[in-house]
Design a protein around this motif. Structure first.
Motif, PDB file in Angstrom:
ATOM      1  N   ILE A   1     -19.493  -9.105  -5.342  1.00  0.00           N
ATOM      2  CA  ILE A   1     -19.060 -10.128  -6.295  1.00  0.00           C
ATOM      3  C   ILE A   1     -17.757 -10.752  -5.803  1.00  0.00           C
ATOM      4  CG2 ILE A   1     -18.407 -10.628  -8.680  1.00  0.00           C
ATOM      5  CD1 ILE A   1     -20.022  -8.175  -9.530  1.00  0.00           C
ATOM      6  N   LEU A   2     -17.763 -12.066  -5.668  1.00  0.00           N
ATOM      7  CA  LEU A   2     -16.575 -12.826  -5.275  1.00  0.00           C
ATOM      8  C   LEU A   2     -16.225 -13.777  -6.416  1.00  0.00           C
ATOM      9  CD1 LEU A   2     -14.517 -13.620  -3.018  1.00  0.00           C
ATOM     10  CD2 LEU A   2     -16.180 -15.333  -2.264  1.00  0.00           C
ATOM     11  N   ASP A   3     -15.071 -13.566  -7.047  1.00  0.00           N
ATOM     12  CA  ASP A   3     -14.678 -14.330  -8.230  1.00  0.00           C
ATOM     13  C   ASP A   3     -13.357 -15.041  -7.935  1.00  0.00           C
ATOM     14  OD1 ASP A   3     -14.078 -15.369 -10.677  1.00  0.00           O
ATOM     15  OD2 ASP A   3     -14.475 -13.539 -11.808  1.00  0.00           O
ATOM     16  N   ASP A   4     -13.349 -16.369  -8.056  1.00  0.00           N
ATOM     17  CA  ASP A   4     -12.159 -17.163  -7.767  1.00  0.00           C
ATOM     18  C   ASP A   4     -11.884 -18.134  -8.909  1.00  0.00           C
ATOM     19  OD1 ASP A   4     -10.040 -18.500  -6.720  1.00  0.00           O
ATOM     20  OD2 ASP A   4     -11.085 -19.362  -5.012  1.00  0.00           O
ATOM     21  N   PRO A   5     -10.836 -17.881  -9.721  1.00  0.00           N
ATOM     22  CA  PRO A   5     -10.529 -18.808 -10.825  1.00  0.00           C
ATOM     23  C   PRO A   5     -10.161 -20.215 -10.345  1.00  0.00           C
ATOM     24  CG  PRO A   5      -9.390 -16.702 -11.094  1.00  0.00           C
ATOM     25  CD  PRO A   5      -9.974 -16.705  -9.727  1.00  0.00           C
ATOM     26  N   ALA A   6      -9.612 -20.328  -9.119  1.00  0.00           N
ATOM     27  CA  ALA A   6      -9.231 -21.646  -8.596  1.00  0.00           C
ATOM     28  C   ALA A   6     -10.422 -22.431  -8.079  1.00  0.00           C
ATOM     29  CB  ALA A   6      -8.193 -21.489  -7.481  1.00  0.00           C
ATOM     30  N   GLY A   7     -11.557 -21.777  -7.890  1.00  0.00           N
ATOM     31  CA  GLY A   7     -12.764 -22.452  -7.408  1.00  0.00           C
ATOM     32  C   GLY A   7     -12.716 -22.873  -5.956  1.00  0.00           C
ATOM     33  N   THR A   8     -11.852 -22.238  -5.144  1.00  0.00           N
ATOM     34  CA  THR A   8     -11.690 -22.641  -3.741  1.00  0.00           C
ATOM     35  C   THR A   8     -12.265 -21.620  -2.768  1.00  0.00           C
ATOM     36  OG1 THR A   8      -9.455 -21.684  -3.757  1.00  0.00           O
ATOM     37  CG2 THR A   8      -9.655 -24.040  -4.217  1.00  0.00           C
ATOM     38  N   SER A   9     -13.045 -20.651  -3.243  1.00  0.00           N
ATOM     39  CA  SER A   9     -13.710 -19.684  -2.368  1.00  0.00           C
ATOM     40  C   SER A   9     -15.166 -20.082  -2.169  1.00  0.00           C
ATOM     41  CB  SER A   9     -13.609 -18.267  -2.946  1.00  0.00           C
ATOM     42  OG  SER A   9     -12.274 -17.811  -2.930  1.00  0.00           O
ATOM     43  N   TYR A  10     -15.781 -19.460  -1.151  1.00  0.00           N
ATOM     44  CA  TYR A  10     -17.140 -19.876  -0.770  1.00  0.00           C
ATOM     45  C   TYR A  10     -17.892 -18.689  -0.193  1.00  0.00           C
ATOM     46  CZ  TYR A  10     -20.711 -21.866   2.353  1.00  0.00           C
ATOM     47  OH  TYR A  10     -21.880 -22.138   3.027  1.00  0.00           O
ATOM     48  N   LEU A  11     -19.173 -18.611  -0.540  1.00  0.00           N
ATOM     49  CA  LEU A  11     -20.078 -17.614   0.022  1.00  0.00           C
ATOM     50  C   LEU A  11     -21.328 -18.339   0.498  1.00  0.00           C
ATOM     51  CD1 LEU A  11     -20.484 -14.600   0.577  1.00  0.00           C
ATOM     52  CD2 LEU A  11     -21.463 -14.367  -1.711  1.00  0.00           C
ATOM     53  N   GLN A  12     -21.690 -18.139   1.742  1.00  0.00           N
ATOM     54  CA  GLN A  12     -22.749 -18.926   2.374  1.00  0.00           C
ATOM     55  C   GLN A  12     -24.104 -18.703   1.711  1.00  0.00           C
ATOM     56  OE1 GLN A  12     -23.534 -17.908   6.446  1.00  0.00           O
ATOM     57  NE2 GLN A  12     -24.709 -19.778   6.850  1.00  0.00           N
ATOM     58  N   ASN A  13     -24.779 -19.809   1.491  1.00  0.00           N
ATOM     59  CA  ASN A  13     -26.165 -19.793   1.022  1.00  0.00           C
ATOM     60  C   ASN A  13     -27.053 -20.065   2.232  1.00  0.00           C
ATOM     61  OD1 ASN A  13     -28.661 -20.150  -0.150  1.00  0.00           O
ATOM     62  ND2 ASN A  13     -28.092 -21.960  -1.338  1.00  0.00           N
ATOM     63  N   VAL A  14     -27.744 -19.031   2.712  1.00  0.00           N
ATOM     64  CA  VAL A  14     -28.557 -19.174   3.924  1.00  0.00           C
ATOM     65  C   VAL A  14     -29.814 -20.001   3.665  1.00  0.00           C
ATOM     66  CG1 VAL A  14     -27.698 -17.058   4.989  1.00  0.00           C
ATOM     67  CG2 VAL A  14     -29.673 -16.958   3.458  1.00  0.00           C
ATOM     68  N   TYR A  15     -30.112 -20.274   2.391  1.00  0.00           N
ATOM     69  CA  TYR A  15     -31.295 -21.069   2.062  1.00  0.00           C
ATOM     70  C   TYR A  15     -30.928 -22.521   1.742  1.00  0.00           C
ATOM     71  CZ  TYR A  15     -33.703 -16.578   1.528  1.00  0.00           C
ATOM     72  OH  TYR A  15     -34.251 -15.333   1.740  1.00  0.00           O
ATOM     73  N   ALA A  16     -29.642 -22.869   1.880  1.00  0.00           N
ATOM     74  CA  ALA A  16     -29.183 -24.211   1.514  1.00  0.00           C
ATOM     75  C   ALA A  16     -29.990 -25.278   2.246  1.00  0.00           C
ATOM     76  CB  ALA A  16     -27.697 -24.346   1.847  1.00  0.00           C
ATOM     77  N   PRO A  17     -30.291 -26.397   1.545  1.00  0.00           N
ATOM     78  CA  PRO A  17     -29.827 -26.750   0.192  1.00  0.00           C
ATOM     79  C   PRO A  17     -30.649 -26.164  -0.952  1.00  0.00           C
ATOM     80  CG  PRO A  17     -31.085 -28.560   1.091  1.00  0.00           C
ATOM     81  CD  PRO A  17     -31.038 -27.511   2.178  1.00  0.00           C
ATOM     82  N   GLU A  18     -31.632 -25.315  -0.640  1.00  0.00           N
ATOM     83  CA  GLU A  18     -32.436 -24.678  -1.692  1.00  0.00           C
ATOM     84  C   GLU A  18     -31.662 -23.514  -2.304  1.00  0.00           C
ATOM     85  OE1 GLU A  18     -35.241 -25.932  -2.678  1.00  0.00           O
ATOM     86  OE2 GLU A  18     -35.188 -27.481  -1.104  1.00  0.00           O
ATOM     87  N   PRO A  19     -31.978 -23.121  -3.545  1.00  0.00           N
ATOM     88  CA  PRO A  19     -31.291 -21.981  -4.178  1.00  0.00           C
ATOM     89  C   PRO A  19     -31.554 -20.686  -3.418  1.00  0.00           C
ATOM     90  CG  PRO A  19     -32.477 -23.306  -5.809  1.00  0.00           C
ATOM     91  CD  PRO A  19     -32.919 -23.800  -4.457  1.00  0.00           C
ATOM     92  N   ASP A  20     -30.574 -19.785  -3.455  1.00  0.00           N
ATOM     93  CA  ASP A  20     -30.683 -18.485  -2.804  1.00  0.00           C
ATOM     94  C   ASP A  20     -31.198 -17.479  -3.828  1.00  0.00           C
ATOM     95  OD1 ASP A  20     -30.334 -16.023  -1.552  1.00  0.00           O
ATOM     96  OD2 ASP A  20     -28.564 -16.701  -0.465  1.00  0.00           O
ATOM     97  N   PRO A  21     -32.373 -16.868  -3.608  1.00  0.00           N
ATOM     98  CA  PRO A  21     -32.918 -15.932  -4.602  1.00  0.00           C
ATOM     99  C   PRO A  21     -32.074 -14.676  -4.790  1.00  0.00           C
ATOM    100  CG  PRO A  21     -34.201 -15.873  -2.570  1.00  0.00           C
ATOM    101  CD  PRO A  21     -33.261 -17.020  -2.436  1.00  0.00           C
ATOM    102  N   GLU A  22     -31.234 -14.335  -3.798  1.00  0.00           N
ATOM    103  CA  GLU A  22     -30.429 -13.114  -3.880  1.00  0.00           C
ATOM    104  C   GLU A  22     -28.994 -13.382  -4.348  1.00  0.00           C
ATOM    105  OE1 GLU A  22     -31.700 -10.249  -3.589  1.00  0.00           O
ATOM    106  OE2 GLU A  22     -33.649 -10.818  -2.743  1.00  0.00           O
ATOM    107  N   MET A  23     -28.656 -14.655  -4.579  1.00  0.00           N
ATOM    108  CA  MET A  23     -27.274 -14.984  -4.937  1.00  0.00           C
ATOM    109  C   MET A  23     -27.238 -15.823  -6.210  1.00  0.00           C
ATOM    110  SD  MET A  23     -24.218 -16.638  -2.600  1.00  0.00           S
ATOM    111  CE  MET A  23     -24.963 -18.261  -2.443  1.00  0.00           C
ATOM    112  N   LYS A  24     -26.332 -15.450  -7.103  1.00  0.00           N
ATOM    113  CA  LYS A  24     -26.121 -16.177  -8.350  1.00  0.00           C
ATOM    114  C   LYS A  24     -24.741 -16.840  -8.306  1.00  0.00           C
ATOM    115  CE  LYS A  24     -25.858 -15.511 -13.355  1.00  0.00           C
ATOM    116  NZ  LYS A  24     -25.878 -14.502 -14.468  1.00  0.00           N
ATOM    117  N   THR A  25     -24.711 -18.144  -8.526  1.00  0.00           N
ATOM    118  CA  THR A  25     -23.459 -18.899  -8.504  1.00  0.00           C
ATOM    119  C   THR A  25     -23.166 -19.405  -9.905  1.00  0.00           C
ATOM    120  OG1 THR A  25     -23.887 -19.625  -6.230  1.00  0.00           O
ATOM    121  CG2 THR A  25     -22.204 -20.824  -7.464  1.00  0.00           C
TER     122      THR A  25
END
Length: 443
Positions: free
Chosen positions: A385-409
């Motif tokens: 879990i990566l939580d950033d109140p400033a909204g300036t963090s990023y976790l790669q979506n390997v399925y981009a631009p499609e949704p990642d089934p293993e990741m919830k944003t």
């Protein structure tokens, strides 16, 4: 070549005996042979200069001047200092031949290219002006008494400045870019000193002997600078040994995210290497939380940008890292886990040995072992879990631009406490610059 140049231009110091070069020179006063001494030195936070001093043993004539040891800079410079105390009077002032000097409070200015370059202090610069005005004051009082009286009054006003009877500004404007006023500590933190660079006009280029073609070529090269395509280098101090080091900065863009600034510092003296990542944009309107289910070893290769304000949580390991831990990082999940493991081992020395509480040593060792195993993909699946109140963090979506089934944003509204930590509550974004009207709540 740069090493040889540093040997010639050594930092100026009152403690070391710096070597000078002596050459015979013709005295322009008595036309006898005098001695000129040359000192090649380096002004701290500035650049290389050549200090020359002439003295004639026959007539006693003396003269000194300063010349830049480098080339004419790409831009001119205007340095403005507000003088408020005796420390400001002792600041070093480097003036090239082309630099003009102004004191706005007295409506006084000495044009450029009328005096030789000099290395002095603020007090010395003013005293030099006083000395120049007093030289012909006796003759002036005989021929033009009214003018002499006005000059005497102006000299007294200059002396009042040296006595610090009032605050004043001193402005050095140099089209060649080779003049300088010593900052108090770090130049960026000196609120009394303002340094502004500007492009020269055609008259200034002609005065410096530069052709329009050369200046236009320099401007075209500057305009063609692309921060995304080039690495910017600037000097800094090593956080470990405090010796001069180089910091490399690069602006890059993360696909499907935003621009970030990657900085890397390398110290040639102690070998320390540090890297940090800053967001190239401001604080987002909402915070962001990534919840990734690591199910395969390939998930450890996902890119992750962790800002200073982000927290990391791995529930299965009962691990939670507060914001500010590790600083800003742009790496992979595997690299981030290794950094967490090394950081925990480094900053918790009292969890091991005789000083540790019963059971702490075993708990810490078990956590470090689990982090090692997770970095190798041996204890999957697991939740990251990566939580950033400033909204300036990023976790790669390997399925981009499609949704990642293993990741919830998730994008969420920040709480008042989170806004307070980010300083958002104190920011004024509307009617900025207008004076606020304070109302008495008791009335």
């Amino acid at each position: 070549m740069s090493c040889e140049r540093e040997e010639f231009f050594k930092p100026i110091s009152a403690d070391d005996d710096q070597e000078t070069t002596e050459v015979e020179s013709l005295c322009m006063n008595c036309e006898q042979q005098g001695v000129t001494r040359l000192l090649l030195t380096k002004i701290p936070f500035f650049k290389e200069v050549i200090i020359s001093s002439f003295e004639c043993p026959h007539c006693g004539c003396k003269n000194c001047e300063v010349q830049s040891g480098g080339q004419i800079q790409d831009k001119g410079v205007t340095v403005t200092l507000m003088v408020v105390n005796s420390k400001d009077m002792n600041r070093q002032v480097v003036r090239s031949d082309w630099a003009s000097l102004r004191i706005p409070e007295l409506d006084f200015e000495t044009p450029g290219n009328t005096q030789k370059g000099s290395l002095s202090t603020v007090e010395g610069v003013i005293q030099r002006v006083i000395t120049g005005l007093e030289q012909e004051q006796t003759e002036r009082s005989l021929r033009h008494p009214d003018l002499a009286e006005k000059v005497s009054q102006f000299i007294q006003r200059l002396k009042d400045l040296t006595d610090l009877k009032s605050e004043f500004h001193i402005v050095v404007d140099d089209p060649s870019g080779n003049s300088f006023i010593e900052p108090c500590g770090d130049l960026k933190r000196d609120e009394q000193l303002v340094m502004t660079h500007y492009r020269r006009n055609s008259e200034q280029n002609a005065m410096l002997g530069l052709s329009e073609e050369e200046e236009q070529a320099s401007n075209r090269a500057e305009d063609a600078f692309d921060p995304k395509a080039e690495v910017v280098n600037f000097p800094t101090l090593c956080s470990n040994c405090h010796n001069p080091a180089q910091t490399h900065m690069k602006l890059t863009e993360i696909p499907y995210f935003k621009e970030v600034i990657v900085m890397c510092t390398v110290c040639d003296n102690c070998g320390v290497r540090t890297n940090e990542v800053k967001s190239g944009t401001g604080i987002e309107e909402k915070g962001i939380r990534y919840t990734l289910r690591l199910t395969d070893v390939s998930d450890l290769n996902r890119d992750v940008l962790k800002s200073d304000t982000a927290t990391i949580e791995i529930p299965e390991l009962e691990l939670f890292l507060n914001s500010g831990t590790l600083g800003g990082k742009f790496t992979t999940i595997e690299g981030l886990l290794i950094n967490i493991r090394d950081q925990l081992e480094e900053i918790n020395p009292f969890s091991r040995g005789d000083s540790s509480a019963p059971g702490d040593d075993d708990k810490m060792q078990q956590l470090l072992v689990k982090l090692d195993a997770l970095a190798k993909g041996e204890i999957l699946p697991i939740t990251f879990i990566l939580d950033d109140p400033a909204g300036t963090s990023y976790l790669q979506n390997v399925y981009a631009p499609e949704p990642d089934p293993e990741m919830k944003t998730e994008h969420y509204e920040r709480t008042f406490e989170q806004n307070d930590e980010l300083g958002v509550n104190d920011m004024k974004t509307e009617n900025y610059g207008e004076k606020e009207v304070l109302q008495d709540t008791n009335t």
